[in-house]
Design an enzyme around this catalytic site. Structure first.
Site, PDB file in Angstrom:
ATOM      1  N   LYS A   7     -24.473  14.990  -4.280  1.00 45.22           N
ATOM      2  CA  LYS A   7     -24.215  16.218  -5.036  1.00 45.22           C
ATOM      3  C   LYS A   7     -25.394  17.191  -4.996  1.00 45.22           C
ATOM      4  O   LYS A   7     -25.206  18.403  -4.927  1.00 45.22           O
ATOM      5  CB  LYS A   7     -23.880  15.857  -6.486  1.00 45.22           C
ATOM      6  CG  LYS A   7     -23.435  17.056  -7.304  1.00 45.22           C
ATOM      7  CD  LYS A   7     -22.865  16.672  -8.655  1.00 45.22           C
ATOM      8  CE  LYS A   7     -22.329  17.912  -9.359  1.00 45.22           C
ATOM      9  NZ  LYS A   7     -21.780  17.585 -10.676  1.00 45.22           N
TER      10      LYS A   7
ATOM     11  N   GLU B 211      -5.542  10.981  -2.812  1.00 42.21           N
ATOM     12  CA  GLU B 211      -6.406  11.257  -1.661  1.00 42.21           C
ATOM     13  C   GLU B 211      -5.880  10.673  -0.355  1.00 42.21           C
ATOM     14  O   GLU B 211      -6.141  11.190   0.726  1.00 42.21           O
ATOM     15  CB  GLU B 211      -7.828  10.750  -1.914  1.00 42.21           C
ATOM     16  CG  GLU B 211      -8.610  11.560  -2.945  1.00 42.21           C
ATOM     17  CD  GLU B 211      -8.388  11.092  -4.377  1.00 42.21           C
ATOM     18  OE1 GLU B 211      -7.467  10.284  -4.613  1.00 42.21           O
ATOM     19  OE2 GLU B 211      -9.133  11.545  -5.264  1.00 42.21           O
TER      20      GLU B 211
ATOM     21  N   PHE C 149     -22.492   6.303 -12.024  1.00 41.49           N
ATOM     22  CA  PHE C 149     -21.073   6.597 -12.247  1.00 41.49           C
ATOM     23  C   PHE C 149     -20.436   7.130 -10.961  1.00 41.49           C
ATOM     24  O   PHE C 149     -20.941   8.047 -10.345  1.00 41.49           O
ATOM     25  CB  PHE C 149     -20.925   7.620 -13.376  1.00 41.49           C
ATOM     26  CG  PHE C 149     -19.496   8.018 -13.617  1.00 41.49           C
ATOM     27  CD1 PHE C 149     -18.569   7.072 -14.067  1.00 41.49           C
ATOM     28  CD2 PHE C 149     -19.056   9.306 -13.372  1.00 41.49           C
ATOM     29  CE1 PHE C 149     -17.237   7.429 -14.266  1.00 41.49           C
ATOM     30  CE2 PHE C 149     -17.733   9.671 -13.577  1.00 41.49           C
ATOM     31  CZ  PHE C 149     -16.819   8.722 -14.024  1.00 41.49           C
ATOM     32  N   GLN C 150     -19.341   6.516 -10.572  1.00 41.24           N
ATOM     33  CA  GLN C 150     -18.588   6.883  -9.368  1.00 41.24           C
ATOM     34  C   GLN C 150     -19.416   6.786  -8.094  1.00 41.24           C
ATOM     35  O   GLN C 150     -19.227   7.547  -7.146  1.00 41.24           O
ATOM     36  CB  GLN C 150     -17.946   8.270  -9.514  1.00 41.24           C
ATOM     37  CG  GLN C 150     -16.902   8.256 -10.633  1.00 41.24           C
ATOM     38  CD  GLN C 150     -15.958   9.425 -10.608  1.00 41.24           C
ATOM     39  OE1 GLN C 150     -16.325  10.519 -10.200  1.00 41.24           O
ATOM     40  NE2 GLN C 150     -14.729   9.200 -11.060  1.00 41.24           N
TER      41      GLN C 150
ATOM     42  N   MET D 102      11.999  -4.522   7.744  1.00 44.10           N
ATOM     43  CA  MET D 102      11.297  -5.197   8.834  1.00 44.10           C
ATOM     44  C   MET D 102      10.827  -6.584   8.395  1.00 44.10           C
ATOM     45  O   MET D 102      10.848  -7.536   9.172  1.00 44.10           O
ATOM     46  CB  MET D 102      10.119  -4.341   9.310  1.00 44.10           C
ATOM     47  CG  MET D 102       9.485  -4.839  10.580  1.00 44.10           C
ATOM     48  SD  MET D 102      10.679  -5.009  11.936  1.00 44.10           S
ATOM     49  CE  MET D 102      10.484  -3.445  12.784  1.00 44.10           C
TER      50      MET D 102
HETATM   51  C1  LIG Z   1       0.786  -0.377   3.330  1.00 49.18           C
HETATM   52  C2  LIG Z   1       1.621  -1.440   3.979  1.00 49.18           C
HETATM   53  N1  LIG Z   1       1.951  -2.559   3.293  1.00 49.18           N
HETATM   54  C3  LIG Z   1       2.714  -3.496   3.875  1.00 49.18           C
HETATM   55  C4  LIG Z   1       3.155  -3.363   5.163  1.00 49.18           C
HETATM   56  C5  LIG Z   1       4.007  -4.446   5.816  1.00 49.18           C
HETATM   57  N2  LIG Z   1       5.361  -3.918   6.137  1.00 49.18           N
HETATM   58  C6  LIG Z   1       5.702  -3.509   7.374  1.00 49.18           C
HETATM   59  S1  LIG Z   1       7.248  -2.909   7.468  1.00 49.18           S
HETATM   60  C7  LIG Z   1       7.529  -3.221   5.837  1.00 49.18           C
HETATM   61  C8  LIG Z   1       8.846  -2.887   5.215  1.00 49.18           C
HETATM   62  C9  LIG Z   1       9.102  -1.433   5.111  1.00 49.18           C
HETATM   63  O1  LIG Z   1      10.243  -1.228   4.330  1.00 49.18           O
HETATM   64  P1  LIG Z   1      11.012   0.152   4.349  1.00 49.18           P
HETATM   65  O2  LIG Z   1      10.047   1.264   4.197  1.00 49.18           O
HETATM   66  O3  LIG Z   1      12.136   0.117   3.395  1.00 49.18           O
HETATM   67  O4  LIG Z   1      11.520   0.240   5.854  1.00 49.18           O
HETATM   68  P2  LIG Z   1      12.670  -0.587   6.613  1.00 49.18           P
HETATM   69  O5  LIG Z   1      11.993  -1.640   7.408  1.00 49.18           O
HETATM   70  O6  LIG Z   1      13.596  -1.145   5.572  1.00 49.18           O
HETATM   71  O7  LIG Z   1      13.324   0.429   7.486  1.00 49.18           O
HETATM   72  C10 LIG Z   1       6.402  -3.807   5.253  1.00 49.18           C
HETATM   73  C11 LIG Z   1       6.325  -4.241   3.851  1.00 49.18           C
HETATM   74  C12 LIG Z   1       2.754  -2.190   5.847  1.00 49.18           C
HETATM   75  N3  LIG Z   1       3.093  -1.974   7.118  1.00 49.18           N
HETATM   76  N4  LIG Z   1       2.023  -1.246   5.233  1.00 49.18           N
END
Ligand SMILES: Cc1ncc(C[n+]2csc(CCOP(=O)(O)OP(=O)(O)O)c2C)c(N)n1
Ligand SMILES: [Mg+2]
Lengths: 582, 163
Positions: free
Chosen positions: A169, A57, A119-120, A490
């Site tokens: 529902k 979803e 439920f749900q 990052m």
């Molecule tokens: C759902 C979610 N969980 C955690 C984060 C924290 N976060 C920001 S950037 C990142 C790393 C992303 O890694 P990748 O997709 O490999 O991108 P890169 O920075 O290596 O280009 C994380 C864990 C986030 N923004 N969103």
């Protein structure tokens, strides 16, 4: 009354679907379950509103969201109660943070069971309350057409945002029929979103801009949402303003134009952040002085008079005090400014301070030389910036580019020079990893002839990778640019800079073979590991018009995103590389 | 600074939760909150007492305005206004204390509204300051229970918060 004028009798479920059609909805993204089975049956029995079955979803919400970002119209989501609704929460919050119009229809347990931990059953009204513009629960099936109208009106007007419609529902039982009549429009005594802006304030703003010696135009997502980039561009040109865009505002002003100085903020360009810091007048249009823009608010732009146009009064003077606030929709306000400017044509008060502006532009051009988006080229390793530049070339700068969250997102924002609004589609406010692929799907479905590129990372793509299956089902030929650095890049960058490179859980160990994975889902996968392989791979990928191509591009794992503002500093305090800072 | 904000709200289920949720979500204070339907049953009226500097109060009023069900609101503290709160206090009252408590209640124009052989229940109406002063004045008496309604407020003169 003649037979013709007699309203048609429809069930709640059928009314809902008909109302969506009457609202002009073509696609609904969703996933069935017990509480929405009547609605799904109503969908089955007509052909006007098409349903797209996602695999989770969350993806449905991002598809709807991205469709809205590209088209300006609210996207529609349909999910069941309980887990269906909670799976949609991340997507609703994503849309909320970026003010994206969306209508999310959630099934609910039968009215008489509400409160019994049935439920749900989840209290979706309570769960969604802090992340929606509004939410409503249907109490009487006869009201469904009116509530649908209200949901779209609220979602799309003023400062847009997601609206949740919770439908028990028993509101959609097929045998219970009601007269159907879709309201043409709706008025709410407690909600009047169409502010045009105070003419006196607009005049004051214009005078301030005309007298400015070091002005800057700082525009954000409001200009994209408000479809005002033509007006913005004209005004900037006539007033000779340097223009910077926020992450959400990219494309509002053409990046290839000499007056464009790049994105501002945490990973903004050196020149944009310098211009902001040294400006005497900041003209903020549809932007909200977010903390990723301002850096430390106490040190923010010490000499600037701030003009701020925003439809949401609560965005004005929230973090940074505005000297000339203008509450209004950006388009009519900018139009009013342009017409006031016309009236000043040839008059002394209508003249710019040309000498001061020439000096200002001189200074700006010097700043442009300092960093200028440079990055190190390596013979043996692909640089992410070079990949984005190559993608720009291969798509002639005209693609819809969606992204996930991380370094790759910033590289895409910095190096894919957006010349048109609504083309850059990313989760700016919430920063939702997993956004990119479903977003690309939402755009591709509505613009099948357009090139749609998803720039992602090996971390983010795995958050909604199951959607490769949906892409197969609906023939969505998006191009996935997986900037694979083998790290949560990052996170790693922050750990390099602040934690002595202790990579606490930032390594993506045991990655799948993305090429085989793409193939397993019935798509094309191409791996690129050296600089020489890039051009032919892109050539092949973009030649495969109707196919989804997953480009797994191995890049320099050590690269950082620069410039980067120094935490707690002023706007113009930046790291420019691993060894230089301002 | 203490502010009294009066809000006209659509009398719909969930509307009050939205107001309260806003304060929790954005970290604003609520000192007290009263709510009831008005003479027009489709509208309810809230009186909110909150604290904050000018910038915070400005954000509070703007954020409240953004709620779809908020029809109108006013910061009563901006102009001359009347505020009232009702309090009921149950105190231990036996022997000599009975006379003393009664005297104290008279001074505050409070009423004894319930009596038992060992207790009095006293009702006081006034500003929040007055109610606090009354509690202070009862310092020699054992307080068994205090219940306060929270502040209701209205502007003085011709100014009014209506549709
Ligand atoms: C759902 C979610 N969980 C955690 C984060 C924290 N976060 C920001 S950037 C990142 C790393 C992303 O890694 P990748 O997709 O490999 O991108 P890169 O920075 O290596 O280009 C994380 C864990 C986030 N923004 N969103
Ligand atoms: Mg990565």
């Amino acid at each position: 009354m003649s037979q013709q004028n007699q309203p048609e009798m429809l069930s709640g479920g059928a009314m809902l679907v008909r109302a969506l059609h009457d609202e002009g909805v073509e696609y609904v993204y969703g996933y069935p379950g017990g509480a929405v089975l009547h609605i799904y049956d109503a969908l089955f029995q007509q052909n006007d509103v098409k349903h797209v079955l996602v695999r989770h979803e969350q993806a449905a919400t991002h598809m709807a969201d991205a469709y809205a970002r590209a088209s300006g119209k609210a996207g529609v989501v349909l999910v069941t109660s309980g887990p269906g609704a909670t799976n949609a929460v991340t997507g609703i919050a994503t849309a909320y943070m970026d003010s994206i119009p969306m209508v999310v229809i959630c099934g609910q347990v039968m009215s008489h069971l509400i409160g019994d931990d049935a439920f749900q059953e989840t209290d979706m009204m309570g769960i969604s309350r802090p992340i929606v513009k509004h939410n409503m629960s249907v109490r009487n099936p006869a009201e469904i057409p009116m509530m649908v109208k209200k949901a779209f009106y609220i979602a799309q007007s003023g400062r847009p945002g997601p609206v949740v419609l919770d439908i028990p529902k028993d509101m959609t039982i097929p045998s219970q029929k009601f007269p159907y009549d879709y309201p043409k429009d709706i008025k709410l005594r407690s909600y009047n979103p169409n502010a045009k802006g105070h003419p006196g304030q607009i005049k004051k703003a214009l005078q301030t801009l005309l007298a400015a010696k070091k002005p800057v135009l700082y525009s954000g997502g409001g200009v994209i949402l408000g479809r005002a980039s033509d007006e913005l561009t004209e005004l900037a040109r006539r007033l000779n303003l340097p223009v910077t865009n926020t992450l959400m505002g990219l494309g509002a002003y053409p990046a290839s134009d000499p007056q464009f100085i790049g994105m501002l903020g945490m990973h903004g360009s050196f020149e944009a952040n310098q211009v902001m810091h040294n400006a005497d007048v900041i003209f903020a249009v549809g932007a909200r002085f977010d903390d990723r823009v301002t850096n430390a608010t106490k040190k923010f732009c010490p000499n600037a008079t701030i003009i701020h146009i925003d439809i949401d009064p609560a965005s004005i003077s929230k973090t940074i005090n505005a000297h000339i606030p203008i509450v209004g929709l950006v388009k009519p306000v900018l139009q009013e400014m342009l017409s006031q400017l016309d009236k000043l044509q040839g008059k002394a008060e209508g003249k710019l301070d040309q000498v001061a502006l020439a000096n200002w532009w001189n200074q700006i051009n010097q700043w442009r030389e300092v960093h200028g988006g440079r990055y190190q080229q390596r013979a043996e390793l692909l640089m992410p910036q070079a990949v984005i530049e190559a993608v720009h070339r291969h798509t002639k700068g005209d693609a819809y580019v969606t992204s996930d969250v991380g370094q790759h997102q910033m590289f895409a924002a910095q190096y894919y020079k957006f010349d048109k609004p609504n083309r850059w589609i990313n989760s700016g406010g919430l920063g939702t990893m997993g956004f990119g692929l479903p977003a690309a799907m939402g755009v591709k479905l509505h613009y099948p002839d357009a090139e749609v590129v998803c720039v992602t990372g090996e971390g983010s793509i795995q958050m909604n990778i199951q959607e490769l299956s949906t892409c197969k089902q609906y023939g969505l030929g998006v191009k996935i640019i997986n900037l694979n650095n083998g790290y949560l890049g990052m996170v790693k960058q922050w750990q390099d800079m602040n934690y002595d490179s202790r990579y606490s859980s930032s390594y993506m160990d045991s990655l799948p073979d993305f090429v085989k994975l793409a193939e397993a889902y019935g798509h094309v996968g191409i791996r690129v590991t050296t600089p020489e392989e890039l051009e032919p791979a892109l050539e092949r990928a973009f030649a495969l018009k109707d196919r989804l191509v997953f480009l797994d591009i191995h890049i320099d794992p050590k690269e950082h995103v620069y410039p980067m503002q120094v935490p707690g500093g002023a706007m113009n305090e930046m790291f420019l590389s691993k060894t230089e800072r301002t | 600074m203490r502010h009294i904000i009066a809000v006209l709200l659509e009398n719909e289920s969930g509307a009050l939760a939205r107001v309260v949720g806003l304060f929790a979500q954005r970290g604003y204070n609520i000192d007290s909150l009263t709510v009831a339907a008005t003479e027009d049953p489709t509208l309810s009226r809230l009186t909110l007492v909150t604290r904050g500097d000018d910038q915070v109060i400005e954000q509070i009023t703007k954020q409240l305005h953004k709620l779809i069900e908020v029809v109108k609101l006013v910061d009563l503290s901006d102009n001359a206004h009347i505020e009232r709160e009702l309090m009921m206090v149950k105190v231990k009252a036996s022997g000599d204390q009975r006379e003393e408590v009664k005297r104290c209640a008279d001074i505050f124009r409070a009423q004894i509204i319930d009596v038992s052989p060992t207790t009095y229940t006293i009702q006081v109406v006034g500003t929040s300051d007055k109610l606090e002063a009354f509690i202070q004045a009862l310092c020699n008496t054992q307080i068994l229970e205090v219940v306060r309604t929270g502040v209701s407020g209205i502007s003085r003169g011709e100014r009014s918060l209506a549709l």
